[in-house]
Design a protein around this motif. Structure first.
Motif, PDB file in Angstrom:
ATOM      1  N   VAL A  17       0.807  -1.223   0.000  1.00  0.00           N
ATOM      2  CA  VAL A  17       0.000   0.000   0.000  1.00  0.00           C
ATOM      3  C   VAL A  17       0.840   1.274   0.000  1.00  0.00           C
ATOM      4  O   VAL A  17       0.293   2.374  -0.144  1.00  0.00           O
ATOM      5  CB  VAL A  17      -0.966   0.029   1.206  1.00  0.00           C
ATOM      6  CG1 VAL A  17      -1.894  -1.171   1.176  1.00  0.00           C
ATOM      7  CG2 VAL A  17      -0.208   0.093   2.527  1.00  0.00           C
ATOM      8  N   ALA A  18       2.150   1.165   0.159  1.00  0.00           N
ATOM      9  CA  ALA A  18       3.008   2.365   0.221  1.00  0.00           C
ATOM     10  C   ALA A  18       3.045   3.077  -1.133  1.00  0.00           C
ATOM     11  O   ALA A  18       2.848   2.459  -2.184  1.00  0.00           O
ATOM     12  CB  ALA A  18       4.413   1.965   0.651  1.00  0.00           C
ATOM     13  N   PRO A  19       3.314   4.376  -1.130  1.00  0.00           N
ATOM     14  CA  PRO A  19       3.447   5.113  -2.391  1.00  0.00           C
ATOM     15  C   PRO A  19       4.591   4.565  -3.226  1.00  0.00           C
ATOM     16  O   PRO A  19       5.563   4.004  -2.706  1.00  0.00           O
ATOM     17  CB  PRO A  19       3.721   6.548  -1.936  1.00  0.00           C
ATOM     18  CG  PRO A  19       3.287   6.603  -0.515  1.00  0.00           C
ATOM     19  CD  PRO A  19       3.498   5.243   0.042  1.00  0.00           C
ATOM     20  N   ALA A  20       4.491   4.715  -4.533  1.00  0.00           N
ATOM     21  CA  ALA A  20       5.549   4.272  -5.439  1.00  0.00           C
ATOM     22  C   ALA A  20       6.856   4.975  -5.099  1.00  0.00           C
ATOM     23  O   ALA A  20       6.869   6.147  -4.720  1.00  0.00           O
ATOM     24  CB  ALA A  20       5.146   4.563  -6.882  1.00  0.00           C
ATOM     25  N   GLY A  21       7.938   4.241  -5.229  1.00  0.00           N
ATOM     26  CA  GLY A  21       9.259   4.802  -4.958  1.00  0.00           C
ATOM     27  C   GLY A  21       9.708   4.660  -3.515  1.00  0.00           C
ATOM     28  O   GLY A  21      10.804   5.110  -3.166  1.00  0.00           O
ATOM     29  N   HIS A  22       8.905   4.039  -2.664  1.00  0.00           N
ATOM     30  CA  HIS A  22       9.242   3.931  -1.242  1.00  0.00           C
ATOM     31  C   HIS A  22       9.157   2.484  -0.741  1.00  0.00           C
ATOM     32  O   HIS A  22       8.922   2.242   0.435  1.00  0.00           O
ATOM     33  CB  HIS A  22       8.291   4.797  -0.407  1.00  0.00           C
ATOM     34  CG  HIS A  22       8.374   6.255  -0.709  1.00  0.00           C
ATOM     35  ND1 HIS A  22       9.252   7.103  -0.067  1.00  0.00           N
ATOM     36  CD2 HIS A  22       7.691   7.012  -1.603  1.00  0.00           C
ATOM     37  CE1 HIS A  22       9.103   8.329  -0.535  1.00  0.00           C
ATOM     38  NE2 HIS A  22       8.162   8.303  -1.469  1.00  0.00           N
ATOM     39  N   ARG A  23       9.340   1.517  -1.646  1.00  0.00           N
ATOM     40  CA  ARG A  23       9.069   0.127  -1.276  1.00  0.00           C
ATOM     41  C   ARG A  23      10.006  -0.376  -0.184  1.00  0.00           C
ATOM     42  O   ARG A  23       9.563  -0.997   0.779  1.00  0.00           O
ATOM     43  CB  ARG A  23       9.146  -0.770  -2.508  1.00  0.00           C
ATOM     44  CG  ARG A  23       8.772  -2.218  -2.208  1.00  0.00           C
ATOM     45  CD  ARG A  23       8.490  -2.988  -3.473  1.00  0.00           C
ATOM     46  NE  ARG A  23       7.199  -2.634  -4.028  1.00  0.00           N
ATOM     47  CZ  ARG A  23       6.982  -2.382  -5.329  1.00  0.00           C
ATOM     48  NH1 ARG A  23       8.000  -2.441  -6.178  1.00  0.00           N
ATOM     49  NH2 ARG A  23       5.776  -2.085  -5.747  1.00  0.00           N
ATOM     50  N   ARG A  24      11.296  -0.143  -0.325  1.00  0.00           N
ATOM     51  CA  ARG A  24      12.229  -0.635   0.696  1.00  0.00           C
ATOM     52  C   ARG A  24      11.975   0.026   2.045  1.00  0.00           C
ATOM     53  O   ARG A  24      12.031  -0.634   3.088  1.00  0.00           O
ATOM     54  CB  ARG A  24      13.678  -0.403   0.256  1.00  0.00           C
ATOM     55  CG  ARG A  24      14.236  -1.511  -0.620  1.00  0.00           C
ATOM     56  CD  ARG A  24      15.737  -1.433  -0.708  1.00  0.00           C
ATOM     57  NE  ARG A  24      16.302  -2.638  -1.286  1.00  0.00           N
ATOM     58  CZ  ARG A  24      17.608  -2.842  -1.463  1.00  0.00           C
ATOM     59  NH1 ARG A  24      18.472  -1.900  -1.080  1.00  0.00           N
ATOM     60  NH2 ARG A  24      18.057  -3.966  -1.980  1.00  0.00           N
ATOM     61  N   ARG A  25      11.696   1.299   2.033  1.00  0.00           N
ATOM     62  CA  ARG A  25      11.393   1.995   3.286  1.00  0.00           C
ATOM     63  C   ARG A  25      10.139   1.396   3.925  1.00  0.00           C
ATOM     64  O   ARG A  25      10.086   1.173   5.134  1.00  0.00           O
ATOM     65  CB  ARG A  25      11.195   3.480   3.021  1.00  0.00           C
ATOM     66  CG  ARG A  25      10.881   4.293   4.273  1.00  0.00           C
ATOM     67  CD  ARG A  25      10.646   5.747   3.931  1.00  0.00           C
ATOM     68  NE  ARG A  25      11.841   6.375   3.391  1.00  0.00           N
ATOM     69  CZ  ARG A  25      11.923   7.662   3.057  1.00  0.00           C
ATOM     70  NH1 ARG A  25      10.864   8.452   3.220  1.00  0.00           N
ATOM     71  NH2 ARG A  25      13.031   8.165   2.568  1.00  0.00           N
ATOM     72  N   ALA A  26       9.131   1.126   3.103  1.00  0.00           N
ATOM     73  CA  ALA A  26       7.894   0.541   3.624  1.00  0.00           C
ATOM     74  C   ALA A  26       8.122  -0.857   4.184  1.00  0.00           C
ATOM     75  O   ALA A  26       7.524  -1.241   5.193  1.00  0.00           O
ATOM     76  CB  ALA A  26       6.839   0.503   2.522  1.00  0.00           C
ATOM     77  N   LEU A  27       8.979  -1.627   3.533  1.00  0.00           N
ATOM     78  CA  LEU A  27       9.289  -2.965   4.043  1.00  0.00           C
ATOM     79  C   LEU A  27       9.877  -2.889   5.444  1.00  0.00           C
ATOM     80  O   LEU A  27       9.496  -3.666   6.334  1.00  0.00           O
ATOM     81  CB  LEU A  27      10.264  -3.680   3.104  1.00  0.00           C
ATOM     82  CG  LEU A  27       9.699  -4.195   1.775  1.00  0.00           C
ATOM     83  CD1 LEU A  27      10.833  -4.630   0.855  1.00  0.00           C
ATOM     84  CD2 LEU A  27       8.736  -5.359   2.015  1.00  0.00           C
TER      85      LEU A  27
END
Length: 333
Positions: A17-27
């Motif tokens: 559900v995180a915004p695009a471009g922030h996948r690793r941070r969201a993980l």
């Protein structure tokens, strides 16, 4: 569930559900939030019974966690100003990573106080063991793939597939449990038993072999096994005395009442030397219960309440334990 399952579940829903471009941070954020509620194990509530029954309490409440998520989200915004279009997606990250934790815990038999501070008994669906590799592995694959693929479209695919497969497996556990439960209800009805309660839980690390406890109105109970891999499926149920008369002098004791409440009345009583011991029948098996508490002591012919004492589990996993588990999977006995 175990910490690894909660970490990869939190990481998965956050990254989806995180915004695009922030996948690793969201993980990373999702993994941290996914395990946050279990930090209540670091709190000593005063004695073994309180430690046992207050775990998965306020820190797992659906009345508490949304506010925790909101507060953490506000702190996150203050520390990392984000575009307005991203703010609500990050709120969803914080909420889902936290709230999926107690919902998954409620699938186990330990009990999760989803409605704390209300005094309703803990929710315990009990369709999955606290560690089940077939639940966790799909989430783990999705998280590892997403970490290395970063913002590529395939990362999202693996995350979604991990969530779909793990959730589908949870659905299977409920179906299997209810199938056995219905079969046992029919069996009890055919025997003319009308006051029985039935508990069906999986054996460790799988959902092929299951443990069945049938409790009569007087607290006496039967224990048996069921395996989807066995031809006969159900083994003969073995009777065991509930020994609840031993608790009559302690009926007003807080520890006795608390353990009965927390276990939803799935408990047995045993006298060990001069001590009166309550055994939680939901976890373990006859002679090998994980949670046992001495709550009383016989002195000069009478039973008196004592400060609760947690007894050690009489056995750990060893080669004989694994052989017994494998036998139950193959033959249901």
């Amino acid at each position: 569930m175990d910490s690894l399952s909660q970490i990869v579940l939190g990481a998965s829903v956050a990254a989806v559900v995180a915004p695009a471009g922030h996948r690793r941070r969201a993980l990373l954020i999702g993994a941290a939030l996914g395990t946050l509620p279990d930090l209540d194990v670091l709190i000593h509530f005063g004695d073994p019974v309180r430690d046992f029954t207050m775990h998965r309490g306020f820190s797992h409440s659906l009345f508490v966690l949304p506010w925790v998520g909101l507060a953490l989200w506000a702190m996150w915004l203050a520390a990392s100003p984000l575009p307005r279009t991203h703010r609500w997606r990050w709120l969803l990250v914080f909420q889902l990573a936290l709230l999926t934790h107690p919902l998954l815990d409620a699938m186990t038999v330990y009990g999760t106080q989803l409605w704390w501070p209300l005094q309703s008994p803990p929710v315990m669906i009990g369709s999955i063991f606290i560690i089940d590799p077939l639940y966790t592995v799909w989430l783990l694959i999705g998280v590892v793939a997403a970490w290395f693929l970063r913002e590529r479209a395939r990362a999202g695919f693996w995350l979604v597939m991990g969530l779909l497969l793990s959730t589908g497996y949870l659905g299977w556990t409920v179906f299997a449990q209810q199938h056995i439960h219905r079969a046992m209800r029919i069996d009890q009805a055919q025997r003319g038993v009308t006051d029985a309660r039935i508990l069906v839980t999986p054996t460790p690390f799988n959902t092929i072999a299951w443990r069945i406890v049938v409790m009569r109105g007087n607290g006496d109970y039967f224990e048996g096994w069921y395996s989807f891999a066995a031809a006969a499926r159900t083994a003969m149920m073995q009777p065991h005395p509930g020994n609840r008369a031993l608790l009559e002098p302690l009926v007003d004791d807080w520890n006795v009442q608390r353990l009965a409440w927390f276990s939803s009345d799935w408990y047995g009583v045993e006298r060990i030397d001069d001590r009166i011991v309550i055994e939680d029948l939901r976890m373990g098996e006859e002679g090998l219960y994980v949670f046992r508490f001495a709550v009383g002591e016989q002195r000069d012919g009478s039973t008196v309440a004592i400060a609760p004492q947690a007894l050690e589990w009489p056995a750990r996993f060893n080669r004989a334990t694994w052989e017994k588990l494998w036998r139950r999977i193959r033959s249901g006995s």
